[in-house]
Enzyme design. Structure first.
Site, PDB file in Angstrom:
ATOM      1  N   HIS A 142      57.632  54.740  63.511  1.00  0.00           N
ATOM      2  CA  HIS A 142      59.038  54.548  63.172  1.00  0.00           C
ATOM      3  C   HIS A 142      59.745  55.856  63.503  1.00  0.00           C
ATOM      4  O   HIS A 142      59.164  56.932  63.353  1.00  0.00           O
ATOM      5  CB  HIS A 142      59.192  54.232  61.680  1.00  0.00           C
ATOM      6  CG  HIS A 142      60.604  54.104  61.228  1.00  0.00           C
ATOM      7  ND1 HIS A 142      61.376  52.994  61.510  1.00  0.00           N
ATOM      8  CD2 HIS A 142      61.402  54.939  60.521  1.00  0.00           C
ATOM      9  CE1 HIS A 142      62.585  53.159  60.987  1.00  0.00           C
ATOM     10  NE2 HIS A 142      62.622  54.336  60.390  1.00  0.00           N
ATOM     11  N   GLU A 179      46.350  63.662  58.985  1.00  0.00           N
ATOM     12  CA  GLU A 179      47.660  63.664  59.630  1.00  0.00           C
ATOM     13  C   GLU A 179      48.050  62.238  59.994  1.00  0.00           C
ATOM     14  O   GLU A 179      47.350  61.571  60.747  1.00  0.00           O
ATOM     15  CB  GLU A 179      47.616  64.542  60.873  1.00  0.00           C
ATOM     16  CG  GLU A 179      47.244  65.988  60.550  1.00  0.00           C
ATOM     17  CD  GLU A 179      47.101  66.833  61.790  1.00  0.00           C
ATOM     18  OE1 GLU A 179      48.124  67.083  62.445  1.00  0.00           O
ATOM     19  OE2 GLU A 179      45.965  67.233  62.096  1.00  0.00           O
TER      20      GLU A 179
END
Length: 155
Positions: free
Chosen positions: A84, A79
């Protein structure tokens, strides 16, 4: 970690639905095929590096590889939390990651709050380490500029 840096690419698939909802830390998930093709001797744990989605910009990231003991997963996962803010989900896009360093082994937590706190600490540590010249140069690696097949492990 003789495998680092390690480069891989794959289509973003739906994960467990916990990253954004329970943790407030969205993650992009690779399909099982990418996880299954990781080097057999790569340790589970928390890593840091660079990631891009589609043909987008390259951003700092942290990635968890393993079983997520807090959630008692039965299937190994990978994961990626990209540092961002994206305007929308990007399921089906190609995620490219360059794993450049190791932060810590995976471990269990006694509460959701302590898990979130550890992840936030991992993110802060990764930000600092990725500013080092030897890691910054990998942000410009040709791997991020070459659109190839949807699945790829290695470089």
């Amino acid at each position: 970690m003789r495998h680092l840096p390690y480069f891989c690419r794959g289509e973003v698939v739906r994960g467990f639905g916990r990253g954004s909802k329970q943790l407030g830390i969205p993650t992009a998930n690779f399909p099982e095929q990418v996880v299954d093709n990781l080097p057999a001797d790569i340790s589970t744990g928390i890593y840091y590096g660079w990631a891009s989605v589609g043909n987008g910009d390259v951003h700092k990231m942290v990635v968890s590889i393993g079983w997520n003991p807090y959630y008692k997963n039965t299937k190994k996962s990978m994961e990626t939390h990209i540092m961002h803010t994206f305007k929308e989900d990007f399921y089906g896009e190609i995620l490219k990651v360059a794993i450049v360093g190791y932060l810590r082994p995976e471990k269990n937590f006694d509460s959701l709050e302590s898990l979130i706190s550890a992840i936030q600490g991992d993110i802060e540590e990764a930000k600092k380490r990725l500013d080092l010249p030897e890691h910054l140069k990998l942000k410009e690696d040709k791997f991020f500029q070459v659109p190839k097949s949807k699945i790829m492990n290695g470089h």
